[in-house]
Design a protein around this motif. Structure first.
Motif, short mmCIF file in Angstrom:
data_model
loop_
_atom_site.label_atom_id
_atom_site.label_comp_id
_atom_site.label_asym_id
_atom_site.label_seq_id
_atom_site.Cartn_x
_atom_site.Cartn_y
_atom_site.Cartn_z
N ILE A 29 -26.76 -44.54 18.13
CA ILE A 29 -26.98 -44.64 16.68
C ILE A 29 -28.45 -44.88 16.39
CG2 ILE A 29 -26.52 -46.08 14.65
CD1 ILE A 29 -23.64 -46.40 15.75
N PRO A 38 -27.80 -37.84 10.10
CA PRO A 38 -26.66 -38.61 9.58
C PRO A 38 -25.98 -39.38 10.72
CG PRO A 38 -26.47 -36.28 8.97
CD PRO A 38 -27.63 -36.40 9.90
N SER A 39 -25.61 -40.61 10.43
CA SER A 39 -25.04 -41.45 11.48
C SER A 39 -23.65 -41.97 11.15
CB SER A 39 -25.97 -42.64 11.75
OG SER A 39 -26.07 -43.44 10.58
N SER A 40 -23.05 -41.48 10.06
CA SER A 40 -21.77 -42.05 9.63
C SER A 40 -20.66 -41.87 10.66
CB SER A 40 -21.35 -41.49 8.27
OG SER A 40 -21.20 -40.09 8.34
N LEU A 41 -20.57 -40.72 11.30
CA LEU A 41 -19.54 -40.49 12.30
C LEU A 41 -19.74 -41.43 13.50
CD1 LEU A 41 -17.06 -39.00 13.30
CD2 LEU A 41 -18.57 -37.22 14.18
N ALA A 43 -21.25 -44.25 13.46
CA ALA A 43 -20.97 -45.62 13.01
C ALA A 43 -19.46 -45.87 12.96
CB ALA A 43 -21.60 -45.87 11.65
N GLU A 44 -18.70 -44.87 12.55
CA GLU A 44 -17.24 -44.99 12.53
C GLU A 44 -16.70 -45.17 13.95
OE1 GLU A 44 -15.31 -41.81 10.41
OE2 GLU A 44 -16.71 -42.01 8.74
#
Length: 72
Positions: A29, A38-41, A43-44
């Motif tokens: 991350i 983008p880092s949302s995936l 992070a999930e």
């Protein structure tokens, strides 16, 4: 359920592996953020890894407690 020392050993290994996965994901991350991606995936996935660690830690504690109780 009757647990053995092998069960506890396996459970402890799972906790160690979970911690390694979390550390690797945190590093991943950080790299993503440095590149501005983008880092949302990611992070999930980190949330999932942390939930797995909590579950494995609980299981490890449960096995350890059961083994202690069997000794008394």
């Amino acid at each position: 359920m009757a647990y053995s020392s092998k069960d506890l050993e396996l459970s402890r290994r799972r906790v160690v592996e979970d911690r390694k996965h979390i550390a690797a994901q945190e590093s991943h991350i950080a790299g993503i953020l440095l590149r501005g991606e983008p880092s949302s995936l990611a992070a999930e996935q980190l949330v999932d890894f942390n939930q797995q660690l909590r579950a494995h830690t609980f299981e490890c504690d449960l096995i350890a407690a059961a083994l202690r109780a069997d000794r008394h």
